[in-house]
Design a protein around this motif. Structure first.
Motif, PDB file in Angstrom:
ATOM      1  N   PHE A  89       5.431  -8.647   6.419  1.00 41.50           N
ATOM      2  CA  PHE A  89       5.539  -7.312   5.831  1.00 41.50           C
ATOM      3  C   PHE A  89       4.516  -7.088   4.721  1.00 41.50           C
ATOM      4  N   ASP A  90       3.460  -7.894   4.693  1.00 41.69           N
ATOM      5  CA  ASP A  90       2.430  -7.720   3.656  1.00 41.69           C
ATOM      6  C   ASP A  90       1.876  -6.305   3.662  1.00 41.69           C
ATOM      7  N   LYS A  91       1.744  -5.737   4.859  1.00 44.57           N
ATOM      8  CA  LYS A  91       1.208  -4.376   4.955  1.00 44.57           C
ATOM      9  C   LYS A  91       2.162  -3.376   4.312  1.00 44.57           C
ATOM     10  N   ILE A  92       3.468  -3.580   4.528  1.00 43.38           N
ATOM     11  CA  ILE A  92       4.452  -2.684   3.908  1.00 43.38           C
ATOM     12  C   ILE A  92       4.427  -2.853   2.397  1.00 43.38           C
ATOM     13  N   ASP A  93       4.270  -4.095   1.924  1.00 41.45           N
ATOM     14  CA  ASP A  93       4.184  -4.322   0.474  1.00 41.45           C
ATOM     15  C   ASP A  93       3.025  -3.528  -0.120  1.00 41.45           C
ATOM     16  N   SER A  94       1.883  -3.548   0.581  1.00 41.33           N
ATOM     17  CA  SER A  94       0.715  -2.785   0.104  1.00 41.33           C
ATOM     18  C   SER A  94       1.008  -1.291   0.116  1.00 41.33           C
ATOM     19  N   LEU A  95       1.684  -0.844   1.180  1.00 41.25           N
ATOM     20  CA  LEU A  95       2.032   0.583   1.267  1.00 41.25           C
ATOM     21  C   LEU A  95       2.993   0.987   0.145  1.00 41.25           C
ATOM     22  N   GLU A  96       3.922   0.106  -0.196  1.00 40.41           N
ATOM     23  CA  GLU A  96       4.873   0.437  -1.262  1.00 40.41           C
ATOM     24  C   GLU A  96       4.179   0.513  -2.619  1.00 40.41           C
ATOM     25  N   ARG A  97       3.199  -0.375  -2.823  1.00 45.04           N
ATOM     26  CA  ARG A  97       2.434  -0.294  -4.070  1.00 45.04           C
ATOM     27  C   ARG A  97       1.650   1.014  -4.125  1.00 45.04           C
ATOM     28  N   LEU A  98       1.091   1.406  -2.969  1.00 48.37           N
ATOM     29  CA  LEU A  98       0.371   2.678  -2.911  1.00 48.37           C
ATOM     30  C   LEU A  98       1.338   3.839  -3.111  1.00 48.37           C
ATOM     31  N   GLN A  99       2.535   3.733  -2.526  1.00 46.61           N
ATOM     32  CA  GLN A  99       3.549   4.781  -2.692  1.00 46.61           C
ATOM     33  C   GLN A  99       3.910   4.956  -4.161  1.00 46.61           C
ATOM     34  N   GLU A 100       4.074   3.830  -4.862  1.00 53.13           N
ATOM     35  CA  GLU A 100       4.411   3.887  -6.293  1.00 53.13           C
ATOM     36  C   GLU A 100       3.284   4.526  -7.094  1.00 53.13           C
ATOM     37  N   GLN A 101       2.056   4.167  -6.739  1.00 53.52           N
ATOM     38  CA  GLN A 101       0.897   4.738  -7.436  1.00 53.52           C
ATOM     39  C   GLN A 101       0.809   6.244  -7.205  1.00 53.52           C
ATOM     40  N   LEU A 102       0.985   6.667  -5.946  1.00 53.04           N
ATOM     41  CA  LEU A 102       0.911   8.095  -5.632  1.00 53.04           C
ATOM     42  C   LEU A 102       2.049   8.863  -6.288  1.00 53.04           C
ATOM     43  N   SER A 103       3.243   8.278  -6.333  1.00 51.97           N
ATOM     44  CA  SER A 103       4.387   8.939  -6.975  1.00 51.97           C
ATOM     45  C   SER A 103       4.120   9.160  -8.460  1.00 51.97           C
ATOM     46  N   SER A 104       3.490   8.163  -9.111  1.00 48.53           N
ATOM     47  CA  SER A 104       3.153   8.287 -10.533  1.00 48.53           C
ATOM     48  C   SER A 104       2.141   9.408 -10.750  1.00 48.53           C
ATOM     49  N   GLU A 105       1.144   9.468  -9.853  1.00 49.34           N
ATOM     50  CA  GLU A 105       0.126  10.515  -9.977  1.00 49.34           C
ATOM     51  C   GLU A 105       0.748  11.897  -9.801  1.00 49.34           C
ATOM     52  N   VAL A 106       1.658  12.021  -8.816  1.00 48.17           N
ATOM     53  CA  VAL A 106       2.314  13.316  -8.591  1.00 48.17           C
ATOM     54  C   VAL A 106       3.133  13.714  -9.800  1.00 48.17           C
ATOM     55  N   ALA A 107       3.857  12.745 -10.398  1.00 52.03           N
ATOM     56  CA  ALA A 107       4.728  13.046 -11.539  1.00 52.03           C
ATOM     57  C   ALA A 107       3.935  13.500 -12.758  1.00 52.03           C
ATOM     58  N   MET A 108       2.699  13.035 -12.890  1.00 47.42           N
ATOM     59  CA  MET A 108       1.879  13.351 -14.065  1.00 47.42           C
ATOM     60  C   MET A 108       1.172  14.698 -13.948  1.00 47.42           C
ATOM     61  N   ARG A 109       1.226  15.319 -12.787  1.00 48.73           N
ATOM     62  CA  ARG A 109       0.478  16.565 -12.579  1.00 48.73           C
ATOM     63  C   ARG A 109       1.412  17.764 -12.659  1.00 48.73           C
ATOM     64  N   ASN A 110       0.829  18.893 -13.042  1.00 49.08           N
ATOM     65  CA  ASN A 110       1.587  20.156 -13.047  1.00 49.08           C
ATOM     66  C   ASN A 110       0.811  21.303 -12.400  1.00 49.08           C
ATOM     67  N   ASP A 111      -0.333  20.946 -11.737  1.00 51.27           N
ATOM     68  CA  ASP A 111      -1.121  21.975 -11.039  1.00 51.27           C
ATOM     69  C   ASP A 111      -0.572  22.143  -9.623  1.00 51.27           C
ATOM     70  N   TYR A 112       0.658  22.671  -9.564  1.00 49.95           N
ATOM     71  CA  TYR A 112       1.404  22.678  -8.315  1.00 49.95           C
ATOM     72  C   TYR A 112       0.769  23.513  -7.204  1.00 49.95           C
ATOM     73  N   GLU A 113      -0.107  24.429  -7.574  1.00 51.39           N
ATOM     74  CA  GLU A 113      -0.701  25.309  -6.560  1.00 51.39           C
ATOM     75  C   GLU A 113      -2.067  24.822  -6.079  1.00 51.39           C
ATOM     76  N   SER A 114      -2.561  23.735  -6.662  1.00 50.57           N
ATOM     77  CA  SER A 114      -3.926  23.297  -6.340  1.00 50.57           C
ATOM     78  C   SER A 114      -3.958  22.522  -5.021  1.00 50.57           C
ATOM     79  N   HIS A 115      -5.155  22.485  -4.415  1.00 49.48           N
ATOM     80  CA  HIS A 115      -5.360  21.728  -3.177  1.00 49.48           C
ATOM     81  C   HIS A 115      -5.203  20.233  -3.424  1.00 49.48           C
TER      82      HIS A 115
END
Length: 647
Positions: A89-115
């Motif tokens: 499941f090494d690939k899933i582990d990498s995906l989960e780390r990426l998921q956590e990173q993307l979730s953090s980036e989404v939480a820090m943004r407020n430009d909800y209408e941007s591309h």
């Protein structure tokens, strides 16, 4: 899809493949067949890009993955069984780390209408979906399920992989491969390291696998239970059949018979044309007809017969010397390795000319008892003795590996031969396909199949009346296994064979020793009769559990007497319906089991109306598939009933 185009490969000047073209589709179940050395393993390596062809291309659809299990490998894990398996499941582990990173980036943004925000959300959704599809939420559960299916016990999970034999380490590698769920699963002799129970589990798993499966196997039953397409490799060409192995054999024989008939007709036609030309060549009035027939011959596409190797080993065991009526007996026999008790309190008596198969899960003591019988192990408890004038011939599970690699083929046999047999050495080696060029080769350069043949040849050097064979079919191709089985059927002594090959065992033995739960249990009958018996016993155990659950739920229903009458009435109606579903499916299963048993009885009898009858095998396979479908329906109906009763 994998597309193979104009593939060519040479090996020592011989074409393994000559401009071969075929496709592997997303849900294919393919068996690769052909003699040892035909190129089956080479083709798998090329498909997963471990080896490059000399010409041609392999095109794999974008984003699709290929997983490969070789025949042999040297695992180098230093971790526990469960930890090593979880690396799948090494690939899933990498995906989960990426998921956590993307979730953090989404939480820090407020430009909800941007591309850019929309792009982040889309990527996060895609990554989350991939994690779910690959079983990210229940990784440990999936890993344990597959390890248990492949024969490991819960107590094995925390043991180091290095503590296990090479065969068990290969099971860990297979578990990791199955958990990765590649789109194309390439398996080279996956049953070599499995026992019958694990093989049956793997059959069920692969039958419902979501991707494509390509198998190299010399186990007919395994191929028949999984594959629906067969690719034959012979003389540099491939022949593609939309059929299981048994169906392929029939169609292949029909194809070659048709080729022979077409060739005969063409030769007759050519002879007639040539006779006409010769008769009227010098007659002016016939010159136009003569020229027409000459051109006809030039344009005629010559029919050729597939080049088929007719080489196969051929031998028979020497007549068995006389022995007493009792060949061996044991009383309260037990064997342990340190704290690991293999079996205990085993009693048996084997009489002259018995034919016994040792079956059971790996690690339960089959090879251990074989070693006690042949005298390689003496530190056991209880008593064991051989009968009067018993002379043993022994083929160990690792017999081929025990050969001295520095000796030549001839020296290997010459060193073991004594007396009158020595002048016959070249003849014996010839019977096992070792020609004059081969006998001077060193053993270390031989293939696995060649070493197995050489080890079998050594068995012929000394007559014996008790033959003990431990996994003799490993590395033998279909034809060689057939020859060995035929020789064993004609053998006049007592036979004990350890094997997980159901097709090889069928009709060869008349009783079985099942090694299970620290004991040895004798079963009188054939291998398929035994497997049917064990399946019924398993169903009985399920039925006892089911009835117990139903009784417990009934008590719960009685305790709810204060329920509103109308609600109780509706509940009882639904219960009757669910119970009726279970009973109806059980009756259907009973009928299908009876029909399948009838078919298997005909198969084991060798009835002429069955052998080579494609319609019979099609109907038999259809019945088995229906039975499997009904068993699934029974499980679903039982779960539905128990779920409702618990509500």
């Amino acid at each position: 899809m994998i597309s193979v185009n104009n593939l060519s490969v040479q090996f020592t000047g011989v074409n393994l493949f000559d401009e071969v073209t075929f496709n592997i589709n997303d849900r294919d179940r393919i068996g690769l067949v052909g003699k040892n050395g035909a190129g089956k393993s080479t083709l798998l390596k090329i498909l997963c890009h471990m080896q490059e062809p000399e010409t041609g291309t392999i095109v794999i659809a974008s984003g699709q993955t290929v997983g490969y299990l070789p025949q042999e490998m040297v695992p180098d894990s230093i971790g526990s069984v469960i930890d090593e398996t979880m690396t799948a499941f090494d690939k899933i582990d990498s995906l989960e780390r990426l998921q956590e990173q993307l979730s953090s980036e989404v939480a820090m943004r407020n430009d909800y209408e941007s591309h850019e925000y929309e792009r982040l959300l889309t990527r996060l959704h895609d990554v989350t979906e991939q994690i779910v599809l690959q079983g990210g939420g229940n990784r440990r559960e999936l890993a344990e399920k597959i390890l248990l299916g492949l024969g490991f016990k819960h107590g094995d999970f925390d043991r180091l992989v290095s503590e296990f034999s090479g065969g068990w380490q290969m099971r860990v590698e297979l578990a990791k491969l199955l958990l990765k769920r590649p789109d194309f699963l390439l398996l080279d002799e996956p049953t070599n390291h499995l026992d019958i129970e694990s093989i049956q589990w793997l059959e069920d798993y692969l039958s419902t696998y979501a991707g494509a499966v390509v198998l190299v196997s010399h186990d007919r039953t395994f191929l028949d239970n999984i594959t629906t397409r067969t690719i034959e490799i012979t003389a540099g060409k491939i022949y593609d059949y939309n059929a299981s192995y048994s169906e392929y054999v029939v169609q292949m024989q029909e194809r070659r018979a048709s080729q022979m008939a077409s060739l005969t007709n063409q030769q007759r036609q050519v002879a007639q044309i040539e006779a006409f030309i010769e008769r009227f060549r010098y007659k002016a009035t016939k010159s136009k007809q003569v020229q027409s027939r000459i051109k006809m011959l030039e344009r005629m596409e010559k029919i050729t017969i597939d080049e088929v190797s007719t080489e196969s080993i051929h031998f028979q065991f020497p007549p068995a010397p006389h022995s007493g009526k009792i060949v061996m007996e044991a009383s309260h026999l037990g064997k342990a390795y340190g704290d690991n008790k293999v079996f205990d309190n085993v009693d048996f008596l084997v009489t002259k000319n018995s034919r016994i198969a040792f079956v059971g899960r790996n690690g339960e003591g089959k090879s251990t008892l074989a070693k006690i019988i042949v005298g390689q192990l003496n530190d056991y408890t209880g008593s064991f003795r051989l009968g009067h004038q018993v002379q043993i011939g022994y083929y160990a599970q690792n017999q081929a590996a025990m050969l001295d690699g520095e000796l030549t083929v001839f020296q290997t046999i010459d060193n073991a031969a004594v007396g009158d047999i020595r002048p016959k050495i070249r003849s014996i080696l010839g019977s096992f396909l070792f020609d004059n060029d081969d006998i001077d080769k060193k053993v270390k350069v031989l293939s696995g199949g060649e070493k197995a043949r050489l080890a079998l040849a050594k068995l012929l050097l000394t007559p014996c009346n008790l033959l003990v064979l431990d996994e003799p079919t490993n590395h033998l191709d279909m034809d060689s296994k057939d020859v060995l089985k035929n020789a064993l059927l004609q053998y006049t002594g007592t036979l004990i064979v350890v094997s997980h090959d159901r097709d090889f065992l069928q009709g060869l033995t008349d009783s079985l020793f099942e090694f299970r739960d620290g004991g040895v249990h004798e079963f009188k009958g054939d291998i398929f009769e035994f497997l049917e018996y064990r399946r019924i016993e398993h169903l009985k155990e399920l039925d006892v559990v089911k009835k117990k659950n139903v009784a417990q739920r009934s008590q719960q229903v009685v305790s709810k007497s204060k329920l509103d009458y109308q609600q109780s009435k509706e509940r009882e109606r639904e219960l009757r319906k669910l119970r009726g579903n279970v009973e109806r499916v059980e009756k259907e299963i009973e009928q299908l089991e009876s029909l399948v048993a009838e078919k298997e009885s005909l198969l084991s009898s060798g009835d002429d109306s069955v052998v080579g009858n494609a319609d019979f095998y099609t109907e038999y396979q259809s019945l088995k598939e229906k039975l499997e479908e009904r068993m699934t329906a029974w499980e679903e109906a039982t779960v539905a009933l128990e779920t409702f009763e618990q509500a």
